[in-house]
Design a protein around this motif. Structure first.
Motif, mmCIF file in Angstrom:
data_model
loop_
_atom_site.group_PDB
_atom_site.id
_atom_site.type_symbol
_atom_site.label_atom_id
_atom_site.label_comp_id
_atom_site.label_asym_id
_atom_site.label_seq_id
_atom_site.Cartn_x
_atom_site.Cartn_y
_atom_site.Cartn_z
ATOM 1 N N ARG A 257 0.536 -1.483 0.315
ATOM 2 C CA ARG A 257 -0.053 0.205 -0.055
ATOM 3 C C ARG A 257 0.849 1.571 -0.149
ATOM 4 N NH1 ARG A 257 -1.642 3.148 4.131
ATOM 5 N NH2 ARG A 257 -3.242 4.285 4.278
ATOM 6 N N PHE A 261 1.312 4.378 -2.696
ATOM 7 C CA PHE A 261 1.590 5.722 -2.193
ATOM 8 C C PHE A 261 2.688 6.603 -3.054
ATOM 9 C CE2 PHE A 261 -2.011 4.476 0.441
ATOM 10 C CZ PHE A 261 -2.719 5.720 -0.086
ATOM 11 N N ALA A 271 -1.691 4.263 -6.666
ATOM 12 C CA ALA A 271 -3.031 4.453 -5.321
ATOM 13 C C ALA A 271 -4.377 4.881 -6.255
ATOM 14 C CB ALA A 271 -2.513 4.896 -3.931
ATOM 15 N N SER A 272 -3.809 5.678 -7.366
ATOM 16 C CA SER A 272 -5.319 6.698 -7.772
ATOM 17 C C SER A 272 -5.354 6.265 -9.802
ATOM 18 C CB SER A 272 -4.102 7.685 -8.372
ATOM 19 O OG SER A 272 -3.639 7.731 -9.713
ATOM 20 N N GLN A 274 -7.749 3.398 -10.597
ATOM 21 C CA GLN A 274 -8.411 2.719 -10.020
ATOM 22 C C GLN A 274 -8.611 0.971 -10.149
ATOM 23 O OE1 GLN A 274 -12.398 2.782 -11.984
ATOM 24 N NE2 GLN A 274 -13.817 2.867 -9.875
ATOM 25 N N LYS A 277 -6.581 0.190 -7.138
ATOM 26 C CA LYS A 277 -6.973 0.642 -6.300
ATOM 27 C C LYS A 277 -8.531 -0.767 -5.633
ATOM 28 C CE LYS A 277 -9.329 4.755 -5.986
ATOM 29 N NZ LYS A 277 -10.321 5.445 -6.269
ATOM 30 N N HIS A 278 -9.007 -1.401 -6.826
ATOM 31 C CA HIS A 278 -9.799 -2.245 -6.742
ATOM 32 C C HIS A 278 -8.860 -3.440 -6.365
ATOM 33 C CE1 HIS A 278 -13.603 -0.759 -8.978
ATOM 34 N NE2 HIS A 278 -13.135 0.065 -7.857
ATOM 35 N N ALA A 281 -8.435 -3.349 -2.062
ATOM 36 C CA ALA A 281 -9.819 -3.842 -1.956
ATOM 37 C C ALA A 281 -10.200 -5.384 -1.705
ATOM 38 C CB ALA A 281 -10.810 -2.735 -2.647
ATOM 39 N N ARG B 379 -15.404 -1.274 -4.101
ATOM 40 C CA ARG B 379 -13.833 -1.486 -4.286
ATOM 41 C C ARG B 379 -13.597 -0.198 -4.451
ATOM 42 N NH1 ARG B 379 -15.576 -5.418 -7.210
ATOM 43 N NH2 ARG B 379 -14.538 -7.909 -6.477
ATOM 44 N N ASN B 380 -14.627 0.923 -4.727
ATOM 45 C CA ASN B 380 -14.243 1.986 -4.356
ATOM 46 C C ASN B 380 -14.385 2.405 -2.751
ATOM 47 O OD1 ASN B 380 -13.031 2.724 -7.005
ATOM 48 N ND2 ASN B 380 -15.752 3.841 -7.428
ATOM 49 N N ILE B 382 -14.211 0.705 -0.309
ATOM 50 C CA ILE B 382 -12.562 0.768 0.614
ATOM 51 C C ILE B 382 -11.414 1.194 0.535
ATOM 52 C CG2 ILE B 382 -11.396 -1.795 0.719
ATOM 53 C CD1 ILE B 382 -14.233 -2.992 0.705
ATOM 54 N N SER B 383 -11.365 1.553 -1.102
ATOM 55 C CA SER B 383 -9.822 2.102 -1.015
ATOM 56 C C SER B 383 -9.664 3.744 -1.108
ATOM 57 C CB SER B 383 -9.450 1.746 -2.965
ATOM 58 O OG SER B 383 -10.536 2.211 -3.425
ATOM 59 N N GLU B 384 -11.209 4.387 -1.086
ATOM 60 C CA GLU B 384 -11.041 5.552 -0.947
ATOM 61 C C GLU B 384 -11.062 5.906 1.102
ATOM 62 O OE1 GLU B 384 -13.657 7.591 -3.863
ATOM 63 O OE2 GLU B 384 -12.314 6.195 -5.396
ATOM 64 N N LEU B 386 -11.416 3.407 3.428
ATOM 65 C CA LEU B 386 -10.392 2.932 4.425
ATOM 66 C C LEU B 386 -8.831 2.269 4.013
ATOM 67 C CD1 LEU B 386 -12.107 -0.636 5.306
ATOM 68 C CD2 LEU B 386 -12.201 1.064 6.172
ATOM 69 N N LEU B 387 -8.207 2.927 2.877
ATOM 70 C CA LEU B 387 -6.950 2.386 2.741
ATOM 71 C C LEU B 387 -6.906 3.615 2.277
ATOM 72 C CD1 LEU B 387 -6.852 -0.482 0.346
ATOM 73 C CD2 LEU B 387 -6.137 -0.184 2.518
ATOM 74 N N GLY B 388 -7.890 5.477 1.658
ATOM 75 C CA GLY B 388 -6.694 6.717 2.069
ATOM 76 C C GLY B 388 -6.017 6.556 0.769
ATOM 77 N N MET B 389 -7.285 5.722 -0.374
ATOM 78 C CA MET B 389 -6.417 6.036 -1.480
ATOM 79 C C MET B 389 -7.351 7.233 -2.225
ATOM 80 S SD MET B 389 -5.180 1.958 -3.327
ATOM 81 C CE MET B 389 -3.818 1.432 -2.020
ATOM 82 N N PRO B 390 -6.251 8.214 -3.364
ATOM 83 C CA PRO B 390 -7.583 8.950 -4.403
ATOM 84 C C PRO B 390 -8.007 9.155 -4.532
ATOM 85 C CG PRO B 390 -4.676 9.120 -4.843
ATOM 86 C CD PRO B 390 -6.017 7.784 -3.334
ATOM 87 N N ARG B 391 -9.603 9.267 -4.397
ATOM 88 C CA ARG B 391 -10.817 9.120 -5.411
ATOM 89 C C ARG B 391 -10.810 9.778 -6.376
ATOM 90 N NH1 ARG B 391 -15.219 12.911 -2.622
ATOM 91 N NH2 ARG B 391 -16.503 11.662 -4.269
ATOM 92 N N GLU B 392 -11.747 8.607 -7.795
ATOM 93 C CA GLU B 392 -11.483 8.976 -8.678
ATOM 94 C C GLU B 392 -12.036 10.491 -8.940
ATOM 95 O OE1 GLU B 392 -10.869 6.206 -10.724
ATOM 96 O OE2 GLU B 392 -10.263 5.497 -9.561
#
Lengths: 375, 408
Positions: A257, A261, A271-272, A274, A277-278, A281, B379-380, B382-384, B386-392
């Motif tokens: 993770r 970043f 990390a940006s 998708q 990211k999926h 997740a 999944r969006n 959880i990743s955004e 819970l994991l703090g990843m950048p938003r889409e």
């Protein structure tokens, strides 16, 4: 793993972490030379002083646990040591102790051996696998033939953890009365130990030959027909394995993770994306599930629930398979650096690959689940 | 307030005296006409109301009993074995009435919640649209001012059991000059209003519980607005909360246990017994895989629920369970098909039989990762979150909705 820990449990974990890091960093493990002992006796004795071989042993036999729930404490310890890919005989010593404690009072007395193991003065390992054979603990090929005053053991065991440093071997053997276990000194006449290549850099295994090894009747652990004792040992082994693999996954996932970043491609962090990211997740979900099933198994084995065997197999089946899926994806997300010697990921992957293989593969445990459900 | 134990004893006696015992739990016939189930549900609800056991957690001023969750739990426990109006639990009580209670006007609460509790009315949701389901705040059904009312035009879909409902909570756009979340309004619309056309959607397994609706110049009065004009997203957010809560078994407005009669899926355990392949180790391993996953799902659900309860995990962590649920349900479908083997091809004689039902269930495999919010959205989250990843990236963020591209 456990959601809320008591101050004593936290101290138990912290002290284990301290002793591990003092002696065996990941760099030290990576650089261990072939044939070099993976750990030293002094270090293990210090660990024993911190309770590493005491959790599942009753106080009257020299043991004791910080929370009063020894199996859960043992799982906490396995997590802490697993996170650092600790060397040392945590699993073999505690599995042998599980058998000795389970049979205490039903056969020859092994109080002295238990106390020496708890104190870290002695080291023992379970000699249960045999060359070329998969997990089949209650059908050993090694024989124990009744002879005057005892038995004669003939056969070969392998994948015996820390065989080279063990003082005592708990040997599964076929007797006319069924499967039995014998506690045999590694120095006994007719016992030959030879090292085996190990996938896990911080672990060592050996093949042990028993050529007409004479043991007295006192060497037996419990009585013949030891299936239930072996079952208990298996459950303890599986809880330790799953707990340490959960910790390995926590480490590898956190590392990956962070990498997502820090690493930029096309002007943006990994990390940006998708698509990535999926995958994170999914991994995060599986990680939670691995912790949940391990915790449930530890609780069931602790409580000796009627479904302890089932929940141990659920955990091993799930964690065994999922851990490899998660770790290989961590490698993929790192890119080429993930398959280099210098990177830590392969150390974690080695541990998880070895753990899923021993004490029943995920497939073995699925078949067991079908058996247990009386399908 | 009456004690829970006293209430329980009174409920026990009343149930025994008044409510019909449940019939056996054999699967219902494969039929797409459940009209009688809905007539029955209203009848049963009227019986509960007449006996003073309806709307246990709703306030007295809106027709309920004003009692606690513990009272409801006691009643639910006592109701096991009796016929209960289960189809009314979700969405009528647990989602729609609960949202009205949070956000509705006095009149809406008194009239709609009261009628639902009396077994006179059924409620539904008009949220998703044919243009897309995940981007709920991007709805394009419009409501335009018309004197002291509004005119609705647009289309909705995936409305669960809307065909059996009297009123629907309809999310529509009332302001196109502001960003998408800020121009929405929630309306309470009669499902039989002039201009509403409703079709039942036939799913691949033959079930027709979902509907699609078309709104052509449907007029509603000002009093149909739930919450504030242009603040419909606040209302929709409450609906989504109540929906997730009821899916997770946390709603205090659900009475009785179990699900309405639907077409149940065949589990790997059922098919392995039915097809007599229990001796085959290849099949036994698949059964073991199913058993392991089913247990892991329960264990994870317990763990996450506890962790969210204590604050150890962010509430967004419920998406972990949502994702694992889809994975488990789909693994179950996959394993059942593999266990059924060649049996899925032709069923038993002229009937689908157990293996045929496995196959029909398999056709609905993806419903587990679609219904209740797609797994892509989970999944969006959880990743955004819970994991703090950048938003889409979202080109519609902070942009007047009329400028947002709606198609190519």
């Amino acid at each position: 793993m456990e959601l809320g820990l008591s101050p004593d449990q936290k101290l138990f974990q912290a002290s284990a972490k301290g002793l591990l890091e003092k002696e065996y960093s990941l760099d030290r493990i990576r650089d261990m030379a072939d044939g070099e002992p993976r750990w030293n006796r002094d270090w293990w004795r210090q660990g024993a002083e911190l309770g590493w071989a005491a959790a599942i042993v009753p106080e009257e036999l020299g043991g004791g646990s910080v929370s009063g729930e020894g199996v859960r404490d043992l799982a906490l310890l396995a997590e802490e040591l697993g996170a650092g890919l600790a060397p040392g005989p945590l699993l073999p010593v505690n599995v042998v102790l599980a058998g000795l404690v389970e049979t205490h009072g039903t056969g020859p007395d092994h109080t002295a051996e238990i106390e020496a193991l708890v104190a870290g003065e002695s080291v023992a390992s379970w000699a249960v696998y045999e060359p070329g054979r998969e997990w089949s603990p209650v059908a050993p090929g090694l024989t124990a033939t009744p002879a005057a005053g005892g038995f004669v053991l003939d056969g070969v065991k392998d994948r015996v953890e820390d065989a080279g440093q063990a003082d005592l071997l708990l040997v599964t053997a076929a007797t006319p009365e069924g499967v039995a276990q014998f506690l045999v000194p590694a120095s006994a006449v007719g016992v030959t130990v030879s090292p085996q290549w190990s996938l896990d850099l911080s672990r060592s295994f050996g093949e042990v030959r028993f050529d007409g090894v004479q043991v007295t009747a006192d060497a037996m652990v419990g009585v013949a027909g030891a299936d239930q004792v072996i079952e208990r040992q298996l459950q303890i082994a599986v809880v330790i394995q799953c707990a340490e693999v959960c910790a390995v996954l926590d480490r590898a996932f956190a590392m990956t993770r962070q990498w997502a970043f820090d690493r930029y491609s096309f002007g943006r962090p990994l990390a940006s994306y998708q698509a990535l990211k999926h995958r994170f997740a999914d991994m995060r979900t599986w990680l939670e599930a691995c912790h949940a099933t391990t915790q449930a198994a530890a609780a069931a084995v602790q409580e000796r629930s009627p479904n302890a065997a089932e929940l141990a197999s659920v955990a091993k089946s799930y964690v065994g398979d999922r851990s490899l899926v998660i770790l290989q994806d961590c490698v993929q997300l790192h890119g080429g650096i993930g398959v280099t010697w210098e990177h830590d990921l392969h150390l974690y992957l080695r541990r998880a690959t070895l753990d899923q293989a021993l004490y029943g593969t995920p497939q073995d445990h699925r078949l067991r689940l079908a058996d247990l459900a009386a399908i | 307030m009456e004690s829970v134990e006293s209430f329980r004893l009174r409920a026990r006696a009343w149930l025994a005296e008044n409510m019909p015992r449940q019939a056996g739990d054999e699967p219902p016939p494969l039929s797409d006409d459940d009209t009688s189930d809905w007539i029955r549900a209203r009848e049963l609800q009227r019986m509960l109301y007449a006996g003073g056991f309806a709307g246990i957690c709703f306030p007295q001023e809106y027709g309920g009993l004003g009692l606690t969750r513990a009272h409801q739990q006691a009643f639910t426990e006592e109701s096991i074995g009796y016929e209960m109006p289960l189809p009314l639990n979700i969405p009528t009580f647990a989602i729609c009435a609960a949202t009205l209670l949070d956000m509705g006007t006095e009149e809406q609460k008194r009239d709609r919640i009261g009628a639902a509790i009396r077994g006179e009315e059924v409620l539904c949701q008009f949220l998703s649209e044919p243009r897309g389901g995940s981007d709920l705040a991007g709805v394009t059904t419009r409501a335009d001012r018309d004197g002291d009312g509004w005119i609705l035009n647009g289309a909705k879909t995936w409305s669960t059991s809307a065909y059996a409902a009297d009123w629907g909570l309809c999310l529509a756009r009332t302001n196109w000059e502001v960003p998408k979340h800020r121009g929405l309004t929630m309306f309470l619309v009669p499902t039989k209003a002039p201009g509403v056309t409703m079709n039942r959607i036939r799913m691949v397994n033959g079930v027709r519980e979902f509907c699609e609706e078309f709104f052509d110049d449907v007029w509603v009065p000002d009093s149909a607005v739930v919450g504030e004009v242009d603040a419909g997203w606040t209302v929709a957010s409450r609906q989504l909360f109540h929906e997730r809560n009821s899916m997770g078994g946390g709603s205090p407005y659900v009475s009785g246990r179990g699900h309405p009669r639907t077409v149940p899926k065949v589990t790997p355990l059922e098919i392995v017994r039915a097809c007599g392949r229990t001796e085959d180790p290849r099949i036994r391993e698949l059964v073991g895989e199913y058993l392991a996953m089913a247990a892991v799902q329960r264990q994870t659900s317990d763990r996450v629920t506890r962790a969210v309860g204590t604050g150890a995990l962010d509430p967004a962590a419920v998406s972990l369970i949502r994702l694992l649920h889809a994975e488990g349900a789909q693994l179950s479908d996959d394993l059942a098909v593999r266990i059924a083997g060649a049996g899925v091809a032709t069923g038993t004689g002229a009937e689908p039989g157990v293996a045929g039902r496995v196959a029909i269930g398999y056709l609905m495999r993806q419903s587990a990762s679609l219904g209740g919010g797609s797994t892509e959205m989970a999944r969006n989250v959880i990743s955004e979150r819970l994991l703090g990843m950048p938003r889409e990236a979202a080109p519609d963020r902070d942009v007047p909705f009329k400028q947002v591209k709606q198609g190519r």
